[in-house]
Design an enzyme around this catalytic site. Structure first.
Site, mmCIF file in Angstrom:
data_model
loop_
_atom_site.group_PDB
_atom_site.id
_atom_site.type_symbol
_atom_site.label_atom_id
_atom_site.label_comp_id
_atom_site.label_asym_id
_atom_site.label_seq_id
_atom_site.Cartn_x
_atom_site.Cartn_y
_atom_site.Cartn_z
ATOM 1 N N SER A 21 -1.630 2.658 2.314
ATOM 2 C CA SER A 21 -3.023 2.611 1.870
ATOM 3 C C SER A 21 -3.741 1.454 2.573
ATOM 4 O O SER A 21 -4.919 1.530 2.858
ATOM 5 C CB SER A 21 -3.096 2.456 0.350
ATOM 6 O OG SER A 21 -2.319 1.374 -0.084
ATOM 7 N N LYS A 40 6.209 -3.914 6.193
ATOM 8 C CA LYS A 40 4.786 -3.585 6.062
ATOM 9 C C LYS A 40 3.957 -4.801 6.476
ATOM 10 O O LYS A 40 4.187 -5.911 5.977
ATOM 11 C CB LYS A 40 4.486 -3.185 4.616
ATOM 12 C CG LYS A 40 3.182 -2.437 4.434
ATOM 13 C CD LYS A 40 3.135 -1.774 3.064
ATOM 14 C CE LYS A 40 1.872 -0.966 2.885
ATOM 15 N NZ LYS A 40 1.802 -0.304 1.580
ATOM 16 N N ASP A 133 -2.630 6.428 -6.691
ATOM 17 C CA ASP A 133 -2.680 7.130 -5.395
ATOM 18 C C ASP A 133 -1.511 8.108 -5.300
ATOM 19 O O ASP A 133 -0.664 8.025 -4.410
ATOM 20 C CB ASP A 133 -2.670 6.147 -4.224
ATOM 21 C CG ASP A 133 -3.083 6.813 -2.907
ATOM 22 O OD1 ASP A 133 -3.626 7.939 -2.961
ATOM 23 O OD2 ASP A 133 -2.864 6.223 -1.837
#
Length: 332
Positions: A21, A40, A133
């Site tokens: 995201s 990440k 999400d």
């Protein structure tokens, strides 16, 4: 000479494997153990940094250890221009596997996934967190001995829906902008209502129908702007009845969606009822929990096909050799 990129002096960065995201995700290696990891990265200068929040949510979820279906955070910190988070490397996403299987999943595979997906969200909610999400890209299969476990990832948009100690629920609000992925978000999210537990579960219902049908009626709608597209998706979602969406599929899927849509803002969902709906259907269909998913069968089939092709090629080569040997036997 190539420069080796490292994180926290413990992890080596490899190839890019995706985007979350917020930020990008790379495959990496734990230098000390050789274990594969996911790394990440998010730019420190980004307008709305999310990685610190996400790492905190993972730590809350993994407190006490031994949690099924939630990756471990192995490192979190700042490296130069980037916020960094290192977690367990997992297998492919359900979106990837859906594509691999020809963009449709069988009832058996969908039901085996459904119970695990509901269980993951139930656990997340038990820790006072909503995901916000829900989509097939954010559910991944494990690897190795955990290859049959469904994991939930990407808490970049997650939020606490209640105080963890007092269980005081966040207040009902309207006029909120859309958070999440329009294809799978709830009708209440489309019309600007603050999200709560019911919305995560409604999203799972849309994913299950996406797997069974191959697509959803509000996919592929054309629009000039993102806002116009969201409005068109919202309109189609509201005008497509649950019965129409679930037509020709077992009644349990319509029952699931009707139940999640009937929940009030602060309601605690009856997760046991929802899991039981699908478990009883699974048993009634005569299925067994053997964790043989559609992709398991496709991999076996593809391997057998490759084996047969190799065998045929070898036989042809042998025949050609025999033919040339026979030609050599004839005197000139």
């Amino acid at each position: 000479m190539s420069v080796e990129l490292r994180v926290g002096n413990r992890f080596r960065i490899g190839q890019k494997i995706g985007s979350g995201s917020f930020g990008e995700i790379f495959r990496g290696t734990n230098i000390q153990t050789g274990d594969p990891v996911a790394i990440k990265l998010e730019q420190v200068k980004t307008r709305h940094p999310q990685l610190a929040f996400e790492a905190r949510f993972y730590r809350v979820l993994n407190a006490g250890g031994g949690v099924v279906g939630i990756p471990n955070v192995l490192y979190h910190g700042v490296e130069g221009e980037f916020n960094v988070m290192v977690i367990d490397l997992l297998g492919p996403s359900l979106e990837d596997l859906f594509s691999f299987c020809g963009r449709r999943l069988s009832l058996k595979t969908t039901l085996m996934l459904a119970e695990q997906m509901i269980a993951r969200i139930e656990f997340v909610h038990s820790k006072s967190i909503i995901h916000r999400d829900i989509k097939p890209d954010n559910f991944l299969m494990g690897t190795g001995k955990k290859g049959h476990h469904v994991y939930i990832i990407d808490f970049g948009l997650a939020k606490k829906y209640r105080d963890a100690r007092t269980h005081q629920h966040i207040p009902y609000k309207e006029g909120k902008s859309l958070t999440g992925t329009a294809r799978y978000c709830s009708i209440n999210t489309h019309i600007g209502i603050e999200q709560s537990r019911r919305d995560d579960l409604e999203g799972i219902g849309y994913i299950l129908m996406y797997f069974l049908r191959g697509s959803l009626p509000w996919q592929g709608l054309k629009a000039h702007t993102k806002q116009e597209k969201y409005a068109r998706i919202s309109d189609r979602k509201q005008t497509t009845s649950v019965e129409t969406l679930c037509r020709s599929f077992p009644a349990e899927f319509a029952a699931y969606l009707n139940y999640t849509r009937s929940l009030h803002f602060e309601d605690k969902p009856d997760y046991s009822y929802l899991k039981r709906l699908f478990r009883e259907l699974f048993v009634r269909e005569g299925y067994h929990v053997d964790y043989v998913f559609d992709w398991t069968l496709k991999r076996i089939h593809d391997t057998l096909q490759e084996g047969r092709a190799d065998q045929q090629q070898q036989q042809q080569q042998q025949q050609q050799r025999r033919g040339s040997e026979k030609e050599d036997e004839h005197p000139v």
